[in-house]
Design a protein around this motif. Sequence first.
Motif, short mmCIF file in Angstrom:
data_model
loop_
_atom_site.label_atom_id
_atom_site.label_comp_id
_atom_site.label_asym_id
_atom_site.label_seq_id
_atom_site.Cartn_x
_atom_site.Cartn_y
_atom_site.Cartn_z
N ARG A 286 0.84 -1.21 0.00
CA ARG A 286 0.00 0.00 0.00
C ARG A 286 0.87 1.26 0.00
N ASP A 319 -12.05 6.80 4.23
CA ASP A 319 -12.04 5.86 3.11
C ASP A 319 -10.67 5.87 2.46
N ALA A 321 -9.86 3.60 -0.09
CA ALA A 321 -10.01 2.71 -1.24
C ALA A 321 -9.06 3.03 -2.37
N GLU A 324 -6.43 0.51 -1.67
CA GLU A 324 -6.86 -0.89 -1.73
C GLU A 324 -8.37 -0.93 -1.60
N ALA A 325 -9.02 -1.65 -2.46
CA ALA A 325 -10.48 -1.72 -2.45
C ALA A 325 -10.98 -2.17 -1.08
N GLY A 326 -11.94 -1.41 -0.54
CA GLY A 326 -12.55 -1.76 0.73
C GLY A 326 -11.79 -1.31 1.96
N SER A 328 -10.53 1.03 4.84
CA SER A 328 -10.98 2.23 5.54
C SER A 328 -10.56 2.12 6.99
#
Length: 416
Positions: A286, A319, A321, A324-326, A328
């Motif tokens: 990330r 958030d 996202a 990375e998706a999802g 939070s």
Amino acid sequence: MTACGLDFGTSNTTLGLNGPNGPRLARLEGTADTLPSAIFFPWTGTPLVGRAAMAAYVGGEQGRLMRALKSVLGTSLIEETTPVGRRRLGFKGVIGEFLAEVKARGEAETEGALSAVVLGRPVHFVDGDADGDKRAEETLGSIARDIGFTALSFQFEPIAASLDYERQVAGEELALIADIGGGTSDFSIVRIDRGHQNRADRASDILANEGVRIGGTDFDRHLSLAVVMPLLGHGSPLKRKGLAMPAALYHDLATWSAINRLYDGRTARSIRELERAAARPELVSRLARAVEEERGHGLALDVEAAKIRVAEDGATVLDLAVLEAGLSVGISHDDLIAHTGLLAERIAGRIASCLTAAGLKAEAIDALFLTGGSTRLAHVRAAICACVPQARVIEGDTFGSVGTGLAIEAARRYGG
């Protein structure tokens, strides 16, 4: 000679003008009299400033966003350059471009050249470094001359705020002026009296000045390091026993004035090497994405916005996202206090020094005048108010009191 007052802030900038109806703030961006202290250099085309600069960056336009420029004054960064497309620009030149645009917008409103200026300055640009403080003032003065001001002088920001407050009072009182801005927190104890406004020399009315280099961006940085950066591997171990991810990477990513250091290609490659050496490579991945896609400024904006939501609503969800998706993270007011409470205590601690310098006890203060965006943080406000519990609390224009006061001072010094 047309004079103005320029409050170049870490987070926001204002320009105070004088007219037949008294001092006012110039409209610097549409109908707004505040201009976020940000500049965006697109890979092609003309630089953008303020809200337009941040909108271009958030909208995905290719280029370089720079914010919190004031924080480099008095530091070695002012002599450094930063890559902007295929060019490298010095920080002094970047500040000059931003302030030249502020001056031009003020001149468009007055329909004439602004030739004289009173520049606001914090009590201390740099804590505990008199030489650095002097260099910061000299640099800002040099930039002002370079963009066309032929006469210039300085005034402490809390003193300027006191001049705005003084227009409201009926009689004499002792006021503690607390200006908690984006980069510094400044205090002045001033004898306020509407009848003193036209005095040529107000030195005897200024009883003490104090300040510390802590402001809203420091609250953002501490919150980011505690809540966001661990999700990117901050503090996580490497596979080799006893070693952890280098903290400097995360401190730079959480610090407005240092984010651009990460965008040099070599840093991205070294992070990918650290990812392979990390015990938690999914976290470091990330971080790599944030740097490779130049998401640092966006993250800083998101953390700042989350801080404000927590201050107003008590809690929020940030958030992430984009990394990375999802992904939070929830932030509560207790989190904000836990991670930034010491900053609030350090800010309030300067009040005791200010009272001592003035030779006063807390109960001698009649009014506490609050200005600056960080006074909206409840725990900062509470810490300050607790230092002078008997004082009447006065709400200033959060972002405009200093600029208005500088305009008043400009009229006195230069005649309008």
